[in-house]
Scaffold this motif. Structure first.
Motif, short mmCIF file in Angstrom:
data_model
loop_
_atom_site.label_atom_id
_atom_site.label_comp_id
_atom_site.label_asym_id
_atom_site.label_seq_id
_atom_site.Cartn_x
_atom_site.Cartn_y
_atom_site.Cartn_z
N ASP A 96 -25.01 -2.67 22.07
CA ASP A 96 -24.76 -2.24 21.71
C ASP A 96 -24.43 -2.01 20.20
O ASP A 96 -24.07 -0.25 19.74
N SER A 97 -25.58 -2.37 18.88
CA SER A 97 -25.67 -2.14 18.19
C SER A 97 -26.71 -0.52 18.39
O SER A 97 -27.26 -1.18 18.74
N TYR A 118 -32.67 0.66 9.86
CA TYR A 118 -32.79 0.99 11.05
C TYR A 118 -31.57 1.38 12.13
O TYR A 118 -30.48 0.87 11.88
N THR A 119 -32.17 2.94 12.67
CA THR A 119 -30.98 3.24 13.53
C THR A 119 -31.39 3.87 15.10
O THR A 119 -32.79 3.62 15.32
N ARG A 120 -30.69 3.46 15.85
CA ARG A 120 -31.56 4.29 17.55
C ARG A 120 -30.49 5.12 18.00
O ARG A 120 -28.91 4.93 17.94
N ALA A 121 -31.31 6.08 18.81
CA ALA A 121 -29.69 6.71 18.85
C ALA A 121 -28.92 6.41 20.86
O ALA A 121 -29.96 5.19 21.68
N PRO A 260 -18.44 1.97 12.49
CA PRO A 260 -17.91 1.19 13.23
C PRO A 260 -18.21 1.41 14.95
O PRO A 260 -18.19 0.23 15.51
N ASP A 261 -18.04 2.74 15.35
CA ASP A 261 -18.34 2.89 16.06
C ASP A 261 -20.66 2.39 16.69
O ASP A 261 -20.31 2.49 18.08
N VAL A 265 -25.38 -3.93 12.48
CA VAL A 265 -25.12 -6.03 12.00
C VAL A 265 -26.13 -5.67 10.99
O VAL A 265 -27.05 -5.01 11.05
N ILE A 266 -26.61 -7.15 10.75
CA ILE A 266 -26.94 -6.96 9.54
C ILE A 266 -28.07 -8.81 9.70
O ILE A 266 -27.69 -9.28 10.47
N VAL A 267 -29.54 -8.21 9.80
CA VAL A 267 -30.43 -9.23 9.92
C VAL A 267 -30.91 -10.01 8.51
O VAL A 267 -31.88 -9.37 8.25
#
Length: 273
Positions: A96-97, A118-121, A260-261, A265-267
């Motif tokens: 869910d991230s 990095y983001t995703r829709a 938060p929604d 996370v951090i890698v």
């Protein structure tokens, strides 16, 4: 008398000729009207309309309509994974991230690193990178089994749920933020650089801590020997003891962006981890 009969016959011939011409004109006019009658709707079959009785003309050749079953289905979008991560690490990123902060060290023993968000829709499997920021990690590099005082940053995938700092939260901060005068870094860094302002803004990395608490919380689920208090914080122009440090403007941008929604996370780890 003969002259009057001749004039009468001439008048009768002229009248007959006029009627013939008039009839021809009417016939031609009616014929033209029938041929030019506009077609109704999309039907161009040249037949008589059953309701109106109007004759419809035959239209020119029509291109057959495209059949729906000949249309090629839309190809499924190609997924774009986060690059330069092993498959094992990718599997640790929660499903869910939608925000993943990737910290990549130059090497296993290096304290120089770079950071990309990095983001995703929602519903997409493709990740999109943001800008790249320079950062510092621990003085001795990285480790898969961190202990207090080893001067190495822990490798792994960790959630980001809490923030705080000596200064008030930047406008638009989304993570829960604990402002406290206790966020003070005393003394000097590993290379003797001053630490003043290093904790103006911090984001707790959920390594050996209880999520949902202030970054100052001292609970260590894995025990004190495994260290703790591993944060993202303001860079002090030198290596850290285990944290990841970034310029103050980057910290403010992250505080305004991490949501938060979207389960950020951090890698963390060296290149190729």
């Amino acid at each position: 008398m003969a002259a009057r009969h001749a004039q009468s016959r001439a008048r009768r011939r002229l009248s007959a000729r006029s009627k013939a011409v008039s009839g021809l004109a009417v016939t031609t006019l009616v014929g033209t009207a029938l041929w030019a009658w506009p077609a109704s709707g999309n039907d161009h079959d040249g037949k008589t309309d059953a309701k109106s009785g109007a004759h419809r003309t035959v239209a020119g050749p029509q291109r057959p309509a495209a059949r729906a079953d000949r249309t090629m289905p839309n190809a499924a979008p190609t997924a774009r994974p986060i690059p330069n991560l092993s498959e094992a690490v990718r599997k640790q990123i929660p499903a869910d991230s939608r925000q993943v902060l990737v910290v990549t060290g130059e090497g296993p023993d290096s304290y120089d690193s770079r950071v990309v968000l990095y983001t995703r829709a929602e519903g997409s499997r493709s990740w999109h990178p943001g800008p790249t920021w320079a950062a510092h990690n621990a003085a001795h590099g990285w480790t898969r089994k961190h202990y207090y005082g080893d001067l190495r940053s822990p490798e792994g995938v960790f959630t980001l749920t809490d923030a705080g700092g000596l200064l008030p939260a930047p406008k638009g901060t989304k993570l829960p933020y604990n402002r406290s005068d206790s966020f003070v870094a005393n003394g000097t860094g590993v290379e003797g650089e001053p630490l003043a302002g290093a904790f103006d803004y911090v984001i707790a990395i959920n390594y050996n801590r209880v999520p949902g608490t202030s970054p100052l919380d001292q609970q260590r689920p894995q025990g004190d020997a495994r260290g703790g208090g591993v944060w993202l914080h303001v860079d002090h122009d030198g290596p850290t003891q285990g944290c990841v440090s970034l310029k103050p403007e980057v910290m403010k941008e992250l505080l305004r962006t991490l949501d938060p929604d979207q389960h950020p996370v951090i890698v963390m780890g060296p290149a190729g981890h």
